[in-house]
Motif scaffolding. Structure first.
Motif, PDB file in Angstrom:
ATOM      1  N   PHE A  14       0.806  -1.220   0.000  1.00 13.77           N
ATOM      2  CA  PHE A  14       0.000   0.000   0.000  1.00 13.77           C
ATOM      3  C   PHE A  14       0.842   1.275   0.000  1.00 13.77           C
ATOM      4  CE2 PHE A  14      -3.383  -2.825   1.950  1.00 13.77           C
ATOM      5  CZ  PHE A  14      -4.170  -2.821   0.814  1.00 13.77           C
ATOM      6  N   GLU A  15       1.977   1.263   0.699  1.00 15.98           N
ATOM      7  CA  GLU A  15       2.751   2.494   0.834  1.00 15.98           C
ATOM      8  C   GLU A  15       3.845   2.654  -0.221  1.00 15.98           C
ATOM      9  OE1 GLU A  15       4.110   2.976   4.864  1.00 15.98           O
ATOM     10  OE2 GLU A  15       2.087   2.674   5.673  1.00 15.98           O
ATOM     11  N   SER A  16       4.390   1.569  -0.733  1.00 20.81           N
ATOM     12  CA  SER A  16       5.471   1.678  -1.723  1.00 20.81           C
ATOM     13  C   SER A  16       5.016   1.388  -3.143  1.00 20.81           C
ATOM     14  CB  SER A  16       6.622   0.726  -1.367  1.00 20.81           C
ATOM     15  OG  SER A  16       7.195   1.094  -0.135  1.00 20.81           O
ATOM     16  N   LEU A  17       4.071   0.458  -3.297  1.00 19.51           N
ATOM     17  CA  LEU A  17       3.566   0.147  -4.641  1.00 19.51           C
ATOM     18  C   LEU A  17       2.280   0.904  -4.945  1.00 19.51           C
ATOM     19  CD1 LEU A  17       4.157  -3.718  -4.875  1.00 19.51           C
ATOM     20  CD2 LEU A  17       5.627  -1.857  -5.669  1.00 19.51           C
ATOM     21  N   TYR A  18       1.725   1.583  -3.948  1.00 15.83           N
ATOM     22  CA  TYR A  18       0.507   2.386  -4.095  1.00 15.83           C
ATOM     23  C   TYR A  18      -0.669   1.559  -4.607  1.00 15.83           C
ATOM     24  CZ  TYR A  18       4.248   5.753  -3.741  1.00 15.83           C
ATOM     25  OH  TYR A  18       5.373   6.431  -3.325  1.00 15.83           O
ATOM     26  N   LEU A  19      -0.757   0.324  -4.122  1.00 12.93           N
ATOM     27  CA  LEU A  19      -1.872  -0.531  -4.508  1.00 12.93           C
ATOM     28  C   LEU A  19      -3.168   0.022  -3.920  1.00 12.93           C
ATOM     29  CD1 LEU A  19      -0.237  -4.028  -3.910  1.00 12.93           C
ATOM     30  CD2 LEU A  19      -0.726  -2.953  -6.120  1.00 12.93           C
ATOM     31  N   PHE A  20      -4.260  -0.225  -4.621  1.00  7.64           N
ATOM     32  CA  PHE A  20      -5.587   0.140  -4.142  1.00  7.64           C
ATOM     33  C   PHE A  20      -6.197  -1.008  -3.334  1.00  7.64           C
ATOM     34  CE2 PHE A  20     -10.182  -0.280  -4.975  1.00  7.64           C
ATOM     35  CZ  PHE A  20     -10.637   0.845  -4.312  1.00  7.64           C
ATOM     36  N   GLN A  21      -5.838  -2.256  -3.729  1.00  6.71           N
ATOM     37  CA  GLN A  21      -6.431  -3.422  -3.075  1.00  6.71           C
ATOM     38  C   GLN A  21      -5.454  -4.595  -3.133  1.00  6.71           C
ATOM     39  OE1 GLN A  21     -10.707  -4.404  -3.582  1.00  6.71           O
ATOM     40  NE2 GLN A  21      -9.966  -6.214  -4.680  1.00  6.71           N
ATOM     41  N   ILE A  22      -5.433  -5.390  -2.072  1.00  6.13           N
ATOM     42  CA  ILE A  22      -4.677  -6.636  -2.051  1.00  6.13           C
ATOM     43  C   ILE A  22      -5.670  -7.758  -1.802  1.00  6.13           C
ATOM     44  CG2 ILE A  22      -2.870  -7.975  -0.879  1.00  6.13           C
ATOM     45  CD1 ILE A  22      -1.437  -5.316  -0.312  1.00  6.13           C
ATOM     46  N   GLU A  23      -5.559  -8.814  -2.598  1.00  9.82           N
ATOM     47  CA  GLU A  23      -6.483  -9.934  -2.521  1.00  9.82           C
ATOM     48  C   GLU A  23      -5.752 -11.184  -2.066  1.00  9.82           C
ATOM     49  OE1 GLU A  23      -9.269  -8.517  -6.261  1.00  9.82           O
ATOM     50  OE2 GLU A  23      -7.856 -10.172  -6.592  1.00  9.82           O
ATOM     51  N   ALA A  24      -6.502 -12.114  -1.529  1.00  3.57           N
ATOM     52  CA  ALA A  24      -5.958 -13.417  -1.154  1.00  3.57           C
ATOM     53  C   ALA A  24      -6.981 -14.487  -1.503  1.00  3.57           C
ATOM     54  CB  ALA A  24      -5.642 -13.455   0.336  1.00  3.57           C
ATOM     55  N   PHE A  25      -6.538 -15.505  -2.200  1.00  4.26           N
ATOM     56  CA  PHE A  25      -7.369 -16.635  -2.561  1.00  4.26           C
ATOM     57  C   PHE A  25      -6.941 -17.790  -1.647  1.00  4.26           C
ATOM     58  CE2 PHE A  25      -7.751 -13.807  -5.956  1.00  4.26           C
ATOM     59  CZ  PHE A  25      -8.655 -14.230  -6.919  1.00  4.26           C
ATOM     60  N   THR A  26      -7.865 -18.331  -0.878  1.00  6.27           N
ATOM     61  CA  THR A  26      -7.506 -19.420   0.033  1.00  6.27           C
ATOM     62  C   THR A  26      -8.609 -20.475   0.041  1.00  6.27           C
ATOM     63  OG1 THR A  26      -6.599 -19.874   2.238  1.00  6.27           O
ATOM     64  CG2 THR A  26      -8.492 -18.391   2.134  1.00  6.27           C
ATOM     65  N   ASP A  27      -8.223 -21.707   0.245  1.00  5.96           N
ATOM     66  CA  ASP A  27      -9.177 -22.811   0.303  1.00  5.96           C
ATOM     67  C   ASP A  27     -10.111 -22.603   1.489  1.00  5.96           C
ATOM     68  OD1 ASP A  27     -10.178 -25.558   1.133  1.00  5.96           O
ATOM     69  OD2 ASP A  27      -9.108 -26.079  -0.724  1.00  5.96           O
ATOM     70  N   HIS A  28     -11.396 -22.795   1.262  1.00  4.18           N
ATOM     71  CA  HIS A  28     -12.390 -22.551   2.320  1.00  4.18           C
ATOM     72  C   HIS A  28     -12.166 -23.451   3.529  1.00  4.18           C
ATOM     73  CE1 HIS A  28     -14.950 -26.169   1.674  1.00  4.18           C
ATOM     74  NE2 HIS A  28     -14.468 -26.082   0.445  1.00  4.18           N
ATOM     75  N   ARG A  29     -11.453 -24.557   3.385  1.00  3.38           N
ATOM     76  CA  ARG A  29     -11.185 -25.466   4.511  1.00  3.38           C
ATOM     77  C   ARG A  29      -9.946 -25.056   5.304  1.00  3.38           C
ATOM     78  NH1 ARG A  29     -11.128 -30.333   0.379  1.00  3.38           N
ATOM     79  NH2 ARG A  29      -9.949 -28.647  -0.574  1.00  3.38           N
TER      80      ARG A  29
END
Length: 191
Positions: free
Chosen positions: A126-141
């Protein structure tokens, strides 16, 4: 505009060193990419040899050079043995969104290591790459991963589906949510 990918962004936290993955890390990379416990909830081809681990290191190094991903190896400060990895990758075309991915040797689970590493990577994103959003895909289990994400401000987006892996659920953390929680945390630390 100067690249935030080069030189490689080495990061230190209270206990950890996050640095570029190099060829000498191949045995630890092989373990992380072949171990049954580590890969229980990750749908990826398992490594079958040190050569495959070396090929993966070459692939992520090329990706970093081409600003497609940043993969860090995680170490305890002062210890030369890699204990896990964390990355930002799968950047959107406009470079506003990235996906975070991580893995950790089972012997180091439940010690707050991934929380510490993830918080450092969120700050960098967020502070160095100036991303708007970070996502994570994870197994529901994968309850550990789900709890890690929730503890760090991610929200489940149950309207999205991972078409490549229907067992995955998708979490998102927007920049304004991150900065709001950081300010609240800093304010409560001063009280």
């Amino acid at each position: 505009m100067k690249s935030n990918f080069s030189p490689f962004p080495e990061i230190q936290t209270e206990r950890l060193l996050l640095r570029q993955t190099v060829k000498n890390d191949r045995e630890d990379v092989f373990f992380l990419r072949s171990n049954e416990e580590v890969n229980k909830f990750i749908r990826r081809k398992r490594a079958n040899s040190l050569k495959e681990a070396e090929d993966f290191i070459e692939k992520i190094t090329e990706g970093w050079k081409n600003e497609k991903n940043i993969n860090w190896s995680i170490f305890h400060k002062g210890n030369p043995n890699m204990i896990g990895s964390i990355c930002l990758w799968n950047f959107s075309a406009d470079r506003k969104i990235a996906e975070v991915g991580y893995d950790l040797k089972p012997i180091f689970h439940n010690q707050g290591i991934m929380t510490e590493a993830l918080q450092a990577i969120l700050k960098f994103g967020f502070e160095s790459l100036y991303l708007f959003q970070i996502e994570a895909f994870t197994d529901h289990r994968n309850k550990s991963s789900t709890e890690l994400l929730k503890r760090n401000g991610f929200s489940l987006n149950d309207k999205r589906k991972d078409e490549d892996d229907l067992d995955n659920i998708i979490f998102e953390l927007k920049k304004q949510t991150y900065f709001h929680s950081e300010q609240s945390s800093n304010h409560s630390n001063k009280i």
